[in-house]
Design a protein around this motif. Structure first.
Motif, PDB file in Angstrom:
ATOM      1  N   ALA A  40       0.824  -1.216   0.000  1.00  8.71           N
ATOM      2  CA  ALA A  40       0.000   0.000   0.000  1.00  8.71           C
ATOM      3  C   ALA A  40       0.857   1.264   0.000  1.00  8.71           C
ATOM      4  O   ALA A  40       0.359   2.349  -0.306  1.00  8.71           O
ATOM      5  CB  ALA A  40      -0.929   0.003   1.207  1.00  8.71           C
ATOM      6  N   TRP A  41       2.134   1.131   0.338  1.00  7.65           N
ATOM      7  CA  TRP A  41       3.043   2.277   0.395  1.00  7.65           C
ATOM      8  C   TRP A  41       4.105   2.243  -0.705  1.00  7.65           C
ATOM      9  O   TRP A  41       4.499   3.301  -1.207  1.00  7.65           O
ATOM     10  CB  TRP A  41       3.728   2.337   1.767  1.00  7.65           C
ATOM     11  CG  TRP A  41       2.801   2.764   2.849  1.00  7.65           C
ATOM     12  CD1 TRP A  41       1.998   1.973   3.609  1.00  7.65           C
ATOM     13  CD2 TRP A  41       2.574   4.111   3.292  1.00  7.65           C
ATOM     14  NE1 TRP A  41       1.273   2.726   4.503  1.00  7.65           N
ATOM     15  CE2 TRP A  41       1.619   4.052   4.334  1.00  7.65           C
ATOM     16  CE3 TRP A  41       3.084   5.350   2.929  1.00  7.65           C
ATOM     17  CZ2 TRP A  41       1.166   5.184   5.000  1.00  7.65           C
ATOM     18  CZ3 TRP A  41       2.640   6.495   3.590  1.00  7.65           C
ATOM     19  CH2 TRP A  41       1.689   6.398   4.604  1.00  7.65           C
ATOM     20  N   LYS A  42       4.580   1.072  -1.061  1.00  9.62           N
ATOM     21  CA  LYS A  42       5.625   0.966  -2.070  1.00  9.62           C
ATOM     22  C   LYS A  42       5.172   1.597  -3.385  1.00  9.62           C
ATOM     23  O   LYS A  42       4.085   1.302  -3.900  1.00  9.62           O
ATOM     24  CB  LYS A  42       5.978  -0.509  -2.292  1.00  9.62           C
ATOM     25  CG  LYS A  42       6.888  -0.790  -3.476  1.00  9.62           C
ATOM     26  CD  LYS A  42       8.281  -0.226  -3.281  1.00  9.62           C
ATOM     27  CE  LYS A  42       9.197  -0.675  -4.434  1.00  9.62           C
ATOM     28  NZ  LYS A  42      10.541  -0.076  -4.339  1.00  9.62           N
ATOM     29  N   ASN A  43       5.983   2.490  -3.926  1.00  8.34           N
ATOM     30  CA  ASN A  43       5.718   3.211  -5.173  1.00  8.34           C
ATOM     31  C   ASN A  43       4.515   4.138  -5.101  1.00  8.34           C
ATOM     32  O   ASN A  43       4.000   4.567  -6.135  1.00  8.34           O
ATOM     33  CB  ASN A  43       5.557   2.242  -6.359  1.00  8.34           C
ATOM     34  CG  ASN A  43       6.884   1.637  -6.761  1.00  8.34           C
ATOM     35  OD1 ASN A  43       7.932   2.255  -6.628  1.00  8.34           O
ATOM     36  ND2 ASN A  43       6.850   0.399  -7.243  1.00  8.34           N
ATOM     37  N   SER A  44       4.078   4.425  -3.893  1.00  8.37           N
ATOM     38  CA  SER A  44       3.022   5.432  -3.738  1.00  8.37           C
ATOM     39  C   SER A  44       3.624   6.825  -3.878  1.00  8.37           C
ATOM     40  O   SER A  44       4.847   7.013  -3.863  1.00  8.37           O
ATOM     41  CB  SER A  44       2.371   5.300  -2.357  1.00  8.37           C
ATOM     42  OG  SER A  44       3.306   5.645  -1.332  1.00  8.37           O
ATOM     43  N   LEU A  45       2.768   7.823  -3.979  1.00 10.55           N
ATOM     44  CA  LEU A  45       3.223   9.211  -4.007  1.00 10.55           C
ATOM     45  C   LEU A  45       4.046   9.527  -2.768  1.00 10.55           C
ATOM     46  O   LEU A  45       5.111  10.155  -2.842  1.00 10.55           O
ATOM     47  CB  LEU A  45       2.000  10.131  -4.075  1.00 10.55           C
ATOM     48  CG  LEU A  45       2.260  11.629  -4.208  1.00 10.55           C
ATOM     49  CD1 LEU A  45       2.822  11.961  -5.574  1.00 10.55           C
ATOM     50  CD2 LEU A  45       0.960  12.404  -3.977  1.00 10.55           C
ATOM     51  N   GLU A  46       3.573   9.038  -1.607  1.00 17.51           N
ATOM     52  CA  GLU A  46       4.234   9.335  -0.335  1.00 17.51           C
ATOM     53  C   GLU A  46       5.581   8.632  -0.203  1.00 17.51           C
ATOM     54  O   GLU A  46       6.436   9.058   0.577  1.00 17.51           O
ATOM     55  CB  GLU A  46       3.317   8.939   0.826  1.00 17.51           C
ATOM     56  CG  GLU A  46       2.006   9.708   0.877  1.00 17.51           C
ATOM     57  CD  GLU A  46       0.957   9.193  -0.096  1.00 17.51           C
ATOM     58  OE1 GLU A  46      -0.007   9.941  -0.367  1.00 17.51           O
ATOM     59  OE2 GLU A  46       1.081   8.047  -0.590  1.00 17.51           O
ATOM     60  N   ASP A  47       5.766   7.580  -0.940  1.00 18.33           N
ATOM     61  CA  ASP A  47       7.062   6.892  -1.012  1.00 18.33           C
ATOM     62  C   ASP A  47       7.991   7.624  -1.969  1.00 18.33           C
ATOM     63  O   ASP A  47       9.106   8.021  -1.619  1.00 18.33           O
ATOM     64  CB  ASP A  47       6.830   5.446  -1.470  1.00 18.33           C
ATOM     65  CG  ASP A  47       8.107   4.698  -1.841  1.00 18.33           C
ATOM     66  OD1 ASP A  47       9.200   5.131  -1.432  1.00 18.33           O
ATOM     67  OD2 ASP A  47       8.000   3.674  -2.548  1.00 18.33           O
ATOM     68  N   ASN A  48       7.532   7.840  -3.194  1.00 19.83           N
ATOM     69  CA  ASN A  48       8.401   8.366  -4.241  1.00 19.83           C
ATOM     70  C   ASN A  48       8.885   9.785  -3.974  1.00 19.83           C
ATOM     71  O   ASN A  48       9.956  10.178  -4.456  1.00 19.83           O
ATOM     72  CB  ASN A  48       7.679   8.312  -5.590  1.00 19.83           C
ATOM     73  CG  ASN A  48       7.431   6.892  -6.058  1.00 19.83           C
ATOM     74  OD1 ASN A  48       8.132   5.964  -5.666  1.00 19.83           O
ATOM     75  ND2 ASN A  48       6.419   6.702  -6.895  1.00 19.83           N
ATOM     76  N   ALA A  88       6.866  13.454  -8.127  1.00 21.23           N
ATOM     77  CA  ALA A  88       6.029  13.128  -6.965  1.00 21.23           C
ATOM     78  C   ALA A  88       6.088  14.280  -5.979  1.00 21.23           C
ATOM     79  O   ALA A  88       7.174  14.682  -5.550  1.00 21.23           O
ATOM     80  CB  ALA A  88       6.504  11.836  -6.305  1.00 21.23           C
ATOM     81  N   TYR A 128       3.364  11.381   8.110  1.00 25.76           N
ATOM     82  CA  TYR A 128       2.090  11.336   7.418  1.00 25.76           C
ATOM     83  C   TYR A 128       0.974  10.990   8.397  1.00 25.76           C
ATOM     84  O   TYR A 128       1.097  10.054   9.185  1.00 25.76           O
ATOM     85  CB  TYR A 128       2.108  10.288   6.303  1.00 25.76           C
ATOM     86  CG  TYR A 128       3.066  10.600   5.180  1.00 25.76           C
ATOM     87  CD1 TYR A 128       2.934  11.746   4.407  1.00 25.76           C
ATOM     88  CD2 TYR A 128       4.118   9.729   4.882  1.00 25.76           C
ATOM     89  CE1 TYR A 128       3.812  12.029   3.378  1.00 25.76           C
ATOM     90  CE2 TYR A 128       5.001   9.994   3.848  1.00 25.76           C
ATOM     91  CZ  TYR A 128       4.840  11.143   3.096  1.00 25.76           C
ATOM     92  OH  TYR A 128       5.719  11.420   2.072  1.00 25.76           O
ATOM     93  N   ARG A 137      -2.616  10.421   4.962  1.00 29.71           N
ATOM     94  CA  ARG A 137      -1.375  10.324   4.192  1.00 29.71           C
ATOM     95  C   ARG A 137      -0.944  11.685   3.654  1.00 29.71           C
ATOM     96  O   ARG A 137      -0.268  11.775   2.633  1.00 29.71           O
ATOM     97  CB  ARG A 137      -1.500   9.268   3.086  1.00 29.71           C
ATOM     98  CG  ARG A 137      -1.633   7.879   3.709  1.00 29.71           C
ATOM     99  CD  ARG A 137      -1.894   6.757   2.733  1.00 29.71           C
ATOM    100  NE  ARG A 137      -0.809   6.531   1.801  1.00 29.71           N
ATOM    101  CZ  ARG A 137      -0.522   5.321   1.279  1.00 29.71           C
ATOM    102  NH1 ARG A 137      -1.214   4.253   1.663  1.00 29.71           N
ATOM    103  NH2 ARG A 137       0.444   5.189   0.407  1.00 29.71           N
TER     104      ARG A 137
END
Length: 322
Positions: free
Chosen positions: A24-32, A131, A201, A205
């Motif tokens: 749910a987090w990998k490659n999300s906006l909040e990750d990138n 991002a 976050y 998020r």
């Protein structure tokens, strides 16, 4: 301190959570949007974490937010080297080769807010990732939260917990100032040196603060994040649609904010910026920077659409001339 030539190395706790293990987090906006950076201060090289942040116009001004205790002067932000996407491809796998990572070099110091241990800088070039995270000035107290960061110069991790309280005037070891913070209780994962400046976050998020410090241990552990809601006292003239001037006014004759730590530079006729470069980060895309005639000893790159024009009907604006 660390090696300024590579984003690797460092010793980390065994309770860290590889962000790749959380789909749910990998490659999300909040990750990138999270990057690890080095900078030079004095004779040493130091490392922290920061985040690309959106603003209400949503026009991709390249704004990067981190902690003031990491950097607080232009010579330090100029030396920044930001590495993006330093993480694993598979859960608990091998992190990416640093030589293959997108990166950015250097940034302009825009605003600081010491009471929230927060600094906003503008990247010299288009960011290496597309991002930009959203933000929220509401209190996260009582919410489930997450922190995305690069501990001890290592690849990207994520921590989970709860926002317990808002604490005013927190004394932090090694600081010459106190900080208004969100007190966080992590129950999964933790942070340490190198994580400083990373994003907190909320349950939505959205960014609520940047990491100041706390106990260096595995969960359950208390951490403190400078409150973004307080930092907007100074940062709002780059972030809030209602506070971004139109046109943005520049006048080299004004003294400006001492070390960019105030809010007297707002881009308005009454409170102009004193450099054109600052204004290019504040102006809305396709809007106008209006410059009072004079010599502006600046050199910079503009890659967002905007208009630069002289203020008034006479006089000459020279950019790049002493």
């Amino acid at each position: 301190t660390g090696d300024c030539s590579t984003p690797g190395g460092g010793t980390v706790f065994n309770c860290y959570n590889d962000i790749t293990c959380f789909p749910a987090w990998k490659n999300s906006l909040e990750d990138n949007a999270v990057g690890k950076y080095f900078f030079v201060s004095g004779s040493g090289c130091f490392t922290c974490t920061g985040t690309m942040i959106n603003r209400q116009p949503g026009d991709f001004s390249p704004l990067f937010i981190t902690a003031q205790h990491c950097m607080d002067r232009q010579s330090e932000t100029h030396s920044m080297e930001i590495f993006w996407e330093y993480e694993t491809a598979t859960c608990n796998g091998t992190p990416a080769d640093p030589n293959t990572l997108p990166r950015n070099s250097g940034a302009l110091l825009l605003k600081r807010y010491q009471d929230a241990d927060t600094i906003l800088v503008g990247l010299y070039d288009r960011p290496g990732v597309n991002a930009y995270v959203g933000w929220n000035t509401a209190s996260p107290v009582g919410e489930s939260i997450a922190g995305v960061h690069h501990p001890a110069s290592s690849f990207k991790r994520i921590s989970f917990g709860t926002a317990e309280a808002a604490d005013d005037n927190v004394s932090v070891s090694g600081f010459s100032y106190t900080v208004d913070t969100w007190r966080i209780r992590y129950t999964s994962g933790t942070t340490e040196g190198g994580s400083s400046g990373s994003a907190l976050y909320g349950a939505d998020r959205r960014l609520r603060g940047v990491l100041t410090g706390g106990t260096r241990a595995c969960p359950t552990v208390t951490k403190y994040y400078g409150r973004f809601s307080d930092a907007t006292t100074n940062l709002r003239y780059y972030l809030f649609d209602a506070d971004i001037a139109s046109p943005v006014i520049v006048n080299r004759a004004v003294s400006g904010d001492p070390e960019n730590g105030g809010n007297s530079e707002r881009g308005t006729a009454a409170n102009p910026f004193n450099t054109v470069y600052e204004a290019t980060f504040a102006v809305r895309a396709n809007d106008t920077v209006r410059i009072v005639p004079g010599n502006y000893n600046e050199r910079f790159r503009v890659w967002r659409p905007m208009r630069l024009e002289r203020s008034g009907t006479s006089g000459v604006v020279r950019i790049g001339a002493p």
